[in-house]
Design a protein around this motif. Sequence first.
Motif, PDB file in Angstrom:
ATOM      1  N   ALA A 232       0.824  -1.209   0.000  1.00 14.55           N
ATOM      2  CA  ALA A 232       0.000   0.000   0.000  1.00 14.55           C
ATOM      3  C   ALA A 232       0.853   1.252   0.000  1.00 14.55           C
ATOM      4  O   ALA A 232       0.543   2.231  -0.689  1.00 14.55           O
ATOM      5  CB  ALA A 232      -0.937  -0.009   1.209  1.00 14.55           C
ATOM      6  N   VAL A 233       1.939   1.239   0.780  1.00 16.26           N
ATOM      7  CA  VAL A 233       2.809   2.414   0.837  1.00 16.26           C
ATOM      8  C   VAL A 233       3.362   2.746  -0.543  1.00 16.26           C
ATOM      9  O   VAL A 233       3.270   3.882  -1.026  1.00 16.26           O
ATOM     10  CB  VAL A 233       3.966   2.190   1.831  1.00 16.26           C
ATOM     11  N   ILE A 234       3.937   1.765  -1.215  1.00 18.78           N
ATOM     12  CA  ILE A 234       4.626   2.023  -2.478  1.00 18.78           C
ATOM     13  C   ILE A 234       3.653   2.213  -3.635  1.00 18.78           C
ATOM     14  O   ILE A 234       3.835   3.106  -4.477  1.00 18.78           O
ATOM     15  CB  ILE A 234       5.626   0.896  -2.770  1.00 18.78           C
ATOM     16  N   SER A 235       2.597   1.423  -3.678  1.00 15.49           N
ATOM     17  CA  SER A 235       1.671   1.521  -4.813  1.00 15.49           C
ATOM     18  C   SER A 235       0.902   2.832  -4.825  1.00 15.49           C
ATOM     19  O   SER A 235       0.423   3.260  -5.882  1.00 15.49           O
ATOM     20  CB  SER A 235       0.701   0.340  -4.811  1.00 15.49           C
ATOM     21  N   ARG A 236       0.781   3.503  -3.670  1.00 14.70           N
ATOM     22  CA  ARG A 236       0.053   4.767  -3.627  1.00 14.70           C
ATOM     23  C   ARG A 236       0.934   5.986  -3.888  1.00 14.70           C
ATOM     24  O   ARG A 236       0.431   7.104  -3.930  1.00 14.70           O
ATOM     25  CB  ARG A 236      -0.647   4.913  -2.268  1.00 14.70           C
ATOM     26  N   LEU A 237       2.226   5.767  -4.071  1.00 12.33           N
ATOM     27  CA  LEU A 237       3.110   6.883  -4.389  1.00 12.33           C
ATOM     28  C   LEU A 237       2.930   7.307  -5.845  1.00 12.33           C
ATOM     29  O   LEU A 237       2.550   6.509  -6.708  1.00 12.33           O
ATOM     30  CB  LEU A 237       4.568   6.484  -4.157  1.00 12.33           C
ATOM     31  N   ALA A 238       3.226   8.557  -6.105  1.00 13.72           N
ATOM     32  CA  ALA A 238       3.228   9.040  -7.481  1.00 13.72           C
ATOM     33  C   ALA A 238       4.333   8.329  -8.257  1.00 13.72           C
ATOM     34  O   ALA A 238       5.319   7.855  -7.671  1.00 13.72           O
ATOM     35  CB  ALA A 238       3.456  10.549  -7.501  1.00 13.72           C
ATOM     36  N   PRO A 239       4.200   8.232  -9.592  1.00 11.39           N
ATOM     37  CA  PRO A 239       5.198   7.488 -10.383  1.00 11.39           C
ATOM     38  C   PRO A 239       6.635   7.935 -10.139  1.00 11.39           C
ATOM     39  O   PRO A 239       7.539   7.096 -10.013  1.00 11.39           O
ATOM     40  CB  PRO A 239       4.754   7.749 -11.824  1.00 11.39           C
ATOM     41  N   GLU A 240       6.865   9.244 -10.074  1.00  6.39           N
ATOM     42  CA  GLU A 240       8.234   9.704  -9.864  1.00  6.39           C
ATOM     43  C   GLU A 240       8.733   9.351  -8.461  1.00  6.39           C
ATOM     44  O   GLU A 240       9.929   9.094  -8.257  1.00  6.39           O
ATOM     45  CB  GLU A 240       8.345  11.216 -10.106  1.00  6.39           C
ATOM     46  N   GLU A 241       7.824   9.312  -7.486  1.00  2.00           N
ATOM     47  CA  GLU A 241       8.201   8.903  -6.130  1.00  2.00           C
ATOM     48  C   GLU A 241       8.528   7.417  -6.093  1.00  2.00           C
ATOM     49  O   GLU A 241       9.486   7.003  -5.432  1.00  2.00           O
ATOM     50  CB  GLU A 241       7.071   9.243  -5.161  1.00  2.00           C
ATOM     51  N   GLN A 242       7.725   6.614  -6.781  1.00  2.00           N
ATOM     52  CA  GLN A 242       8.021   5.184  -6.859  1.00  2.00           C
ATOM     53  C   GLN A 242       9.386   4.937  -7.479  1.00  2.00           C
ATOM     54  O   GLN A 242      10.150   4.073  -7.025  1.00  2.00           O
ATOM     55  CB  GLN A 242       6.951   4.462  -7.670  1.00  2.00           C
ATOM     56  N   ARG A 243       9.704   5.698  -8.516  1.00  2.00           N
ATOM     57  CA  ARG A 243      11.009   5.525  -9.168  1.00  2.00           C
ATOM     58  C   ARG A 243      12.150   5.882  -8.217  1.00  2.00           C
ATOM     59  O   ARG A 243      13.195   5.220  -8.220  1.00  2.00           O
ATOM     60  CB  ARG A 243      11.073   6.353 -10.445  1.00  2.00           C
TER      61      ARG A 243
END
Length: 278
Positions: A232-243
């Motif tokens: 949940a933490v990672i999947s809810r981040l914006a794409p650039e945040e996930q990267r």
Amino acid sequence: MAIWDAESFDRFERTGWSGRADAYRAGFGRVTSHLVEPLLDAAGVGPGSRVLDAGCGPGPVAAAALRRGAKVTAVDASPEMVALAGRSHPGLDVRIALLDELPFADGEFNAVVGNFVINHLGDPAAGLAEIRRVLAPGGRLALTAWEKEAMRATALFGEAVAESGVPRPADVPAAGPFLADAEGQDRPAAFYRLLSGTGFAAADVESVRWLHRVDPAQWWTDVVTGTPLTGAVISRLAPEEQRAVRRIYDRKVAAHAVGDGFVALPAVALLGSATRPA
């Protein structure tokens, strides 16, 4: 680090598993399977044992108990997990139930096992009290839980999020209540005290360590798609945040490379066992 109250944490857990059952079985469930046989050994499961598999997930522990000749009932709070366990293991008696509200008579089982379930409870003591109720006098309990601080296989993700500086989603708990106040070497002792304090006898807690060999890109997918909290933490981040998080993860996980594109990640769990007094 804020810890959510029991009701809120349980609500998060019940909704957080939605859509993750198949991904869990294919990915993260492979690392939990390392404890299946030790768990059954600790509970003394053998031919004729009346076994409750609490928090059965896709059903690997229940299936292993059946192979030992036990009579097995399995429960999980997730309807998707129950459906998956039923499809995967035809004939398994598997039902939807909460661990702190088990639909069974007092003393119905002489063994209760739970593979990485107690750390998903908002009120672990209430769950243990309910397990004690359905255990027959002299019955055995065995539970596993992650040793969160030493469990590098998953700690990498939390560290990558923290080092990236991205904000955590406000509606995702930082941690569960299980042994929340215990740190480091005190965690096995705290687990022991929890078992003893909820009316169990002959409690024992051991640390189990192994290496999980996996492709690091696959492990990223396994954790992000197959676990409710980190996922949940990672999947809810914006794409650039996930990267940004992924770049740090890639750097950290590379320290565990063993060749051929694989890593060997340290995994550490606590295996607790006890008996209901006669």
